[in-house]
Motif scaffolding. Structure first.
Motif, short mmCIF file in Angstrom:
data_model
loop_
_atom_site.label_atom_id
_atom_site.label_comp_id
_atom_site.label_asym_id
_atom_site.label_seq_id
_atom_site.Cartn_x
_atom_site.Cartn_y
_atom_site.Cartn_z
N LYS A 76 -20.85 -1.98 28.95
CA LYS A 76 -21.95 -1.12 28.47
C LYS A 76 -21.69 -0.66 27.05
O LYS A 76 -22.58 -0.69 26.20
N GLU A 77 -20.46 -0.26 26.76
CA GLU A 77 -20.10 0.17 25.41
C GLU A 77 -20.27 -0.98 24.42
O GLU A 77 -20.77 -0.78 23.30
N VAL A 78 -19.87 -2.17 24.82
CA VAL A 78 -20.01 -3.34 23.95
C VAL A 78 -21.48 -3.59 23.64
O VAL A 78 -21.87 -3.82 22.49
N MET A 79 -22.32 -3.54 24.67
CA MET A 79 -23.74 -3.80 24.49
C MET A 79 -24.39 -2.76 23.59
O MET A 79 -25.30 -3.07 22.81
N GLU A 80 -23.93 -1.52 23.68
CA GLU A 80 -24.48 -0.45 22.84
C GLU A 80 -24.15 -0.66 21.37
O GLU A 80 -24.91 -0.25 20.49
N GLN A 81 -23.03 -1.32 21.10
CA GLN A 81 -22.56 -1.48 19.73
C GLN A 81 -23.04 -2.77 19.07
O GLN A 81 -23.12 -2.85 17.84
N LEU A 82 -23.37 -3.77 19.88
CA LEU A 82 -23.77 -5.05 19.31
C LEU A 82 -25.15 -4.97 18.67
O LEU A 82 -26.06 -4.32 19.19
N THR A 83 -25.31 -5.66 17.55
CA THR A 83 -26.61 -5.76 16.90
C THR A 83 -27.51 -6.69 17.69
O THR A 83 -27.06 -7.71 18.21
N ILE A 84 -28.77 -6.33 17.82
CA ILE A 84 -29.73 -7.19 18.52
C ILE A 84 -29.98 -8.42 17.67
O ILE A 84 -30.45 -8.33 16.54
N SER B 65 -34.54 -9.85 44.32
CA SER B 65 -34.00 -8.64 44.94
C SER B 65 -32.49 -8.71 45.06
O SER B 65 -31.77 -7.76 44.74
N THR B 66 -31.99 -9.85 45.50
CA THR B 66 -30.55 -10.04 45.65
C THR B 66 -29.84 -9.93 44.30
O THR B 66 -28.82 -9.26 44.17
N GLN B 67 -30.42 -10.57 43.28
CA GLN B 67 -29.78 -10.55 41.97
C GLN B 67 -29.75 -9.13 41.40
O GLN B 67 -28.77 -8.71 40.80
N GLN B 68 -30.81 -8.39 41.57
CA GLN B 68 -30.86 -7.03 41.03
C GLN B 68 -29.81 -6.16 41.71
O GLN B 68 -29.17 -5.31 41.08
N LYS B 69 -29.61 -6.36 43.00
CA LYS B 69 -28.66 -5.54 43.73
C LYS B 69 -27.22 -5.86 43.35
O LYS B 69 -26.37 -4.99 43.37
N MET B 70 -26.96 -7.10 43.01
CA MET B 70 -25.57 -7.48 42.87
C MET B 70 -25.05 -7.48 41.44
O MET B 70 -23.86 -7.42 41.22
N LEU B 71 -25.92 -7.54 40.46
CA LEU B 71 -25.43 -7.62 39.09
C LEU B 71 -24.80 -6.30 38.64
O LEU B 71 -23.77 -6.29 38.00
N HIS B 72 -25.45 -5.21 38.93
CA HIS B 72 -24.91 -3.87 38.65
C HIS B 72 -24.56 -3.62 37.19
O HIS B 72 -23.70 -2.79 36.88
N LEU B 73 -25.20 -4.31 36.26
CA LEU B 73 -24.96 -4.04 34.85
C LEU B 73 -25.42 -2.63 34.53
O LEU B 73 -26.48 -2.19 34.97
N GLN B 74 -24.63 -1.91 33.75
CA GLN B 74 -24.93 -0.51 33.50
C GLN B 74 -25.95 -0.30 32.38
O GLN B 74 -26.51 0.79 32.26
N LEU B 75 -26.16 -1.33 31.57
CA LEU B 75 -27.11 -1.20 30.48
C LEU B 75 -27.95 -2.47 30.41
O LEU B 75 -27.43 -3.55 30.15
N PRO B 76 -29.26 -2.36 30.65
CA PRO B 76 -30.10 -3.56 30.55
C PRO B 76 -30.24 -4.01 29.10
O PRO B 76 -30.04 -3.22 28.17
#
Length: 203
Positions: A189-197, A6-17
Motif C-alpha cells: 500500500k505504501e509503495v502504491m501511494e508513492q508511485l507516480t501514475i 466475487s471470489t477474486q474480490q474476497k481473496m486479493l485483499h489489496l489495501q489500496l485499489p
C-alpha cells in the motif's frame, strides 16, 4: 456479479485499489501497456524458474510451479499476438519500479524455508496486483477482443496467487504466513501511494 469476480474480490485483499486515473492514461498508451505486460509475463516465468533452481529440495513447490512456468510463457506469447495484430513494435524492457520496491522488503537470512516463504509471498502480491489491473482493463477497455483477453488472464492470475499463498502455508505455519502477508500488504500500500501514475506500465 459472477462467482469468479466475487471470489477474486474476497481473496486479493489489496489495501489500496488502483487509482481510477490509471486506466484513462493506460487507454491512451495501449502499445506501451501491452509491451510492458509482455515483459511482465516473461519475468513471471523467470521468477518461477529461479525459485525452482534456487530451492530444488522443496518438491511440492517444484511440482506446483513447473506448469506455472509454461502458463506464464503462454501468456507472454498471447500478449505478443496482441502486439503484432495491432501493428505495434515490441521494444526494449522497461524498469519495473513497483517490483524493485517490493524486492527491498524481502527479509534476508533465516532458514531456507524462511527465504522461500518471502519470495512466495512477494510473487503472490505481484500476481494479486496484476489480477486487479487486468480486471480494470477488462471492465474499461472499449476493444472487445482485449476485454475478453484480459478477463481470461484475470482468472488465470488469480489462480497463480492462490498457488503462491498455499505453497507458503505448506512450508510455514499458516498463522505465521498470515501475519507476514499482512505486513506485505501494508508495505505494498505504501509503495502504491508513492508511485507516480503511469499509463505506460502495467504496475
Amino acid at each position: 456479479m459472477s462467482w469468479q469476480e466475487s471470489t477474486q474480490q474476497k481473496m486479493l485483499h489489496l489495501q489500496l485499489p488502483t487509482d481510477p486515473r490509471w486506466v484513462d492514461v493506460a487507454k491512451m498508451r495501449l502499445e506501451d501497456i501491452l509491451v510492458d505486460h509482455a515483459y511482465c509475463e516473461q519475468k513471471a516465468a523467470s521468477s518461477c524458474i529461479s525459485l525452482i533452481i534456487k530451492f530444488p529440495e522443496f518438491d511440492r513447490m517444484v511440482d506446483v510451479l513447473s506448469p506455472v512456468v509454461a502458463e506464464e510463457w503462454e501468456h507472454f506469447e498471447a500478449v505478443m499476438q496482441q502486439i503484432r495484430k495491432r501493428g505495434y513494435s515490441f521494444g526494449h524492457p522497461r524498469k519495473d519500479e513497483y517490483v524493485m520496491q517490493l524486492q527491498r522488503f524481502v527479509r534476508k537470512g533465516g532458514s531456507r524455508t524462511d527465504q522461500l516463504t518471502e519470495h512466495l509471498l512477494m510473487n503472490a502480491l505481484i500476481e494479486a496486483r496484476s489480477c486487479e489491473r487486468f480486471k480494470i482493463l477488462w471492465k474499461n477497455l472499449e476493444d472487445e477482443d482485449l476485454q475478453q483477453f484480459y478477463y481470461r488472464l484475470m482468472v488465470s492470475e488469480a489462480g497463480h496467487y492462490v498457488n503462491f499463498i498455499n505453497l507458503a502455508k505448506t512450508y510455514q505455519d499458516p498463522q505465521q504466513v498470515e501475519r507476514r502477508w499482512e505486513e506485505w500488504l501494508a508495505f505494498e500500500k505504501e509503495v502504491m501511494e508513492q508511485l507516480t501514475i503511469r499509463g505506460d506500465r502495467m504496475h
